[in-house]
Design a protein around this motif. Sequence first.
Motif, short mmCIF file in Angstrom:
data_model
loop_
_atom_site.label_atom_id
_atom_site.label_comp_id
_atom_site.label_asym_id
_atom_site.label_seq_id
_atom_site.Cartn_x
_atom_site.Cartn_y
_atom_site.Cartn_z
N MET A 183 46.18 -19.91 59.37
CA MET A 183 45.42 -19.30 58.31
C MET A 183 44.65 -18.12 58.91
SD MET A 183 43.63 -20.84 55.23
CE MET A 183 43.32 -19.63 54.00
N GLU A 184 44.66 -17.01 58.22
CA GLU A 184 43.97 -15.82 58.69
C GLU A 184 42.48 -15.89 58.36
OE1 GLU A 184 45.29 -13.19 60.35
OE2 GLU A 184 47.19 -14.28 60.44
N LEU A 185 41.66 -15.39 59.27
CA LEU A 185 40.21 -15.41 59.08
C LEU A 185 39.81 -14.61 57.84
CD1 LEU A 185 39.07 -14.91 62.78
CD2 LEU A 185 39.30 -17.05 61.50
N GLY A 229 47.24 -28.60 55.86
CA GLY A 229 47.04 -28.59 57.30
C GLY A 229 46.72 -27.22 57.87
N GLU A 230 46.66 -26.20 57.00
CA GLU A 230 46.31 -24.86 57.48
C GLU A 230 44.89 -24.83 58.02
OE1 GLU A 230 47.96 -21.40 55.10
OE2 GLU A 230 48.18 -23.08 53.69
N ILE A 231 44.05 -25.69 57.45
CA ILE A 231 42.69 -25.90 57.97
C ILE A 231 42.58 -27.38 58.30
CG2 ILE A 231 40.21 -25.83 57.53
CD1 ILE A 231 40.71 -23.57 55.53
N HIS A 232 42.23 -27.68 59.53
CA HIS A 232 42.05 -29.07 59.95
C HIS A 232 40.57 -29.41 60.06
CE1 HIS A 232 42.64 -32.85 61.99
NE2 HIS A 232 41.82 -32.46 62.93
N ALA A 260 34.09 -15.63 59.24
CA ALA A 260 34.91 -16.75 59.70
C ALA A 260 35.34 -16.49 61.14
CB ALA A 260 36.13 -16.91 58.81
N GLN A 261 35.48 -17.58 61.89
CA GLN A 261 35.99 -17.49 63.25
C GLN A 261 36.83 -18.73 63.51
OE1 GLN A 261 32.85 -17.52 66.14
NE2 GLN A 261 32.38 -19.67 65.81
N GLY A 262 37.64 -18.68 64.55
CA GLY A 262 38.43 -19.85 64.92
C GLY A 262 39.91 -19.54 64.97
N GLU A 263 40.67 -20.59 65.27
CA GLU A 263 42.12 -20.49 65.34
C GLU A 263 42.71 -21.88 65.37
OE1 GLU A 263 42.87 -18.33 68.91
OE2 GLU A 263 42.11 -19.91 70.19
N ASN A 264 44.03 -21.94 65.25
CA ASN A 264 44.75 -23.22 65.32
C ASN A 264 44.18 -24.27 64.37
OD1 ASN A 264 46.39 -22.15 67.35
ND2 ASN A 264 44.93 -22.75 68.93
N ALA A 265 43.88 -23.87 63.16
CA ALA A 265 43.42 -24.75 62.08
C ALA A 265 41.99 -25.28 62.28
CB ALA A 265 44.38 -25.91 61.86
#
Length: 85
Positions: free
Chosen positions: A1-3, A60-63, A21-26
């Motif tokens: 999912m893109e920030l 599951g795009e955001i965990h 938003a920040q982060g990666e890998n869900a």
Amino acid sequence: MELKEIERILKEALKVDEVYAQGENAHFGVIVVSDELAALSKLKQQQAVYAPLMPYFSTGEIHALTIKTYTAEKWKRDRLLHQFS
């Protein structure tokens, strides 16, 4: 999912001044700047932010999602402590 997609979804769904938003890998974190949202209880804040993103949890795009909320005034004071601009 893109920030940027997370930011767009929250901006469209909630009455906010700013969203980062920040982060990666869900695994993501968001900072939401909104006097209206910050006035709610922590539980209500979380429910408001999670609601428009629920379809992405299902796929599951955001965990995981960490949420920080600020009033506009508090964000003006505290933003230098964060890596967001």
